[in-house]
Design an enzyme around this catalytic site. Structure first.
Site, short mmCIF file in Angstrom:
data_model
loop_
_atom_site.label_atom_id
_atom_site.label_comp_id
_atom_site.label_asym_id
_atom_site.label_seq_id
_atom_site.Cartn_x
_atom_site.Cartn_y
_atom_site.Cartn_z
N ASP A 68 92.16 89.32 116.29
CA ASP A 68 91.23 88.19 116.37
C ASP A 68 91.51 87.30 117.58
O ASP A 68 92.51 87.47 118.28
CB ASP A 68 91.26 87.38 115.07
CG ASP A 68 92.68 87.08 114.58
OD1 ASP A 68 93.65 87.33 115.33
OD2 ASP A 68 92.83 86.60 113.45
N ASP A 145 94.65 80.93 102.19
CA ASP A 145 93.43 81.14 101.40
C ASP A 145 93.10 82.62 101.23
O ASP A 145 92.01 82.98 100.80
CB ASP A 145 92.24 80.40 102.03
CG ASP A 145 91.92 80.87 103.45
OD1 ASP A 145 92.58 81.82 103.94
OD2 ASP A 145 91.01 80.30 104.08
N HIS A 147 92.96 84.87 103.71
CA HIS A 147 92.26 85.53 104.82
C HIS A 147 93.18 86.53 105.52
O HIS A 147 94.39 86.36 105.56
CB HIS A 147 91.65 84.53 105.80
CG HIS A 147 92.58 83.79 106.70
ND1 HIS A 147 92.59 82.41 106.80
CD2 HIS A 147 93.51 84.22 107.59
CE1 HIS A 147 93.49 82.04 107.69
NE2 HIS A 147 94.06 83.11 108.19
N GLU A 152 87.56 84.74 106.58
CA GLU A 152 87.73 83.68 105.60
C GLU A 152 87.11 84.09 104.26
O GLU A 152 86.31 85.04 104.20
CB GLU A 152 87.07 82.40 106.12
CG GLU A 152 87.69 81.85 107.41
CD GLU A 152 89.06 81.18 107.20
OE1 GLU A 152 89.75 81.49 106.19
OE2 GLU A 152 89.43 80.35 108.05
C1 GLP Z 1 96.11 82.99 111.51
C2 GLP Z 1 95.80 84.39 111.99
C3 GLP Z 1 96.08 85.41 110.91
C4 GLP Z 1 97.46 85.15 110.32
C5 GLP Z 1 97.51 83.79 109.69
C6 GLP Z 1 98.83 83.50 109.00
O1 GLP Z 1 95.07 82.42 110.80
N1 GLP Z 1 94.45 84.55 112.42
O2 GLP Z 1 96.00 86.72 111.46
O3 GLP Z 1 97.75 86.14 109.38
O4 GLP Z 1 97.31 82.87 110.74
O5 GLP Z 1 99.76 83.03 109.92
P1 GLP Z 1 101.31 82.91 109.64
O6 GLP Z 1 101.84 84.30 109.66
O7 GLP Z 1 101.85 82.09 110.78
O8 GLP Z 1 101.47 82.25 108.32
#
Ligand code: GLP
Length: 270
Positions: A68, A145, A147, A152
């Site tokens: 992304d 949440d 995702h 989302e």
């Molecule tokens: C962002 C990214 C996701 C990731 C999420 C969790 O929203 N787009 O791909 O999984 O963060 O991040 P973290 O691993 O820092 O908790």
């Protein structure tokens, strides 16, 4: 059911991922890796980089596709996922930058108003993944949440790569990367869809800490629902979910997952 592996810490999770991907690259030197940003995969990338170095594995043909990107951030912005993937994966692993793609690359920071460009970018990205032969192993984090990527709650389980509007909680969670100022966090993103992610041949989702416990319980033991996008992993024939005790704390069958993993024949790998 996805395989659930409960580990002591991120380092142990990283070693499991690193070993699996290193073996994949040895068997298939032009392997296609699905890459994720966020803090959860960092130890996994470090572990893989160490194995690549220690075992002198040739990664010059390895290809990568990130999940992304924010809409409207210049690629040179340190928090663009383009910059993040290059800093955390391409450089430490020594990958050829020309082989690694991020969905926003063609947008090059184009603003939200540039509909023509943004509309075309998603299908073109999915086509590029397909032309590369598909993703061999896709690493995933998970949002609080539920995702995955930036899909989302409510995202279609059949979705391809496209623009999405970020939920406010995601922008709050990610404000830590933008001087703790939510106003600097873009409102939109382009993300591989759930349908895109499900096409990868192996999914490895990593989650650590109490903050992820509810999302992990929904993902593994809740119903398959667009409301918890990660629950779509239940539809995948080869999904591995690696969590620490805190992230596993709300799993009702935690003891069974531990029992199954500790009795697994080594030849099965992950
Ligand atoms: C962002 C990214 C996701 C990731 C999420 C969790 O929203 N787009 O791909 O999984 O963060 O991040 P973290 O691993 O820092 O908790």
């Amino acid at each position: 059911m996805a395989e659930v592996i409960v580990v002591r810490n991120q380092e142990e999770a990283g070693e499991i991922y690193g070993r699996a991907v290193a073996d994949l690259i040895k068997a298939k030197p032009d392997a296609v890796l699905g890459l994720a940003t966020g803090s959860s995969p960092l130890a996994a990338y470090q572990a893989l980089a160490k194995i690549v170095k220690d075992e002198s594995i040739d990664v010059s043909k390895v290809r990568g596709f990130a999940l992304d990107e924010y809409i409207g951030l210049p690629l040179t912005h340190p928090q663009s996922y383009h910059a993040t993937i290059h800093r955390t994966v391409v450089e430490p692993l020594g990958l050829n930058p020309a082989n690694v793609h991020v969905p926003g690359d063609v947008l090059n920071g184009a603003p939200l108003e540039d509909g023509d460009k943004i509309k075309a970018a998603g299908p073109a990205y999915d086509a590029a993944i397909e032309a590369a032969g598909g993703i061999d192993v896709q690493i995933l984090g998970i949002g609080t949440d539920g995702h995955v990527g930036f899909n989302e709650p409510g995202s279609s389980i059949a979705s391809g790569t496209r623009i999405k509007t970020l939920v406010e909680q995601t922008r709050i969670d990610n404000a830590r990367f933008f001087d703790n100022d939510i106003n600097q966090v873009p409102t939109h993103c382009i993300t591989q869809g759930i349908g895109t992610i499900l096409k990868a041949r192996h999914l490895v989702l990593l989650a650590f800490g109490e903050g992820k416990a509810e999302a992990i319980a929904e993902t593994v033991e809740g119903g398959v629902s667009a409301f918890c996008p990660a629950s779509a992993l239940q539809l995948h024939p080869h999904a591995t979910i690696i969590v620490d005790e805190a992230a596993a704390s709300r799993l009702r069958h935690k003891d069974y997952y531990k029992y199954a993993y500790s009795h697994k024949p080594a030849w099965q790998g992950i």
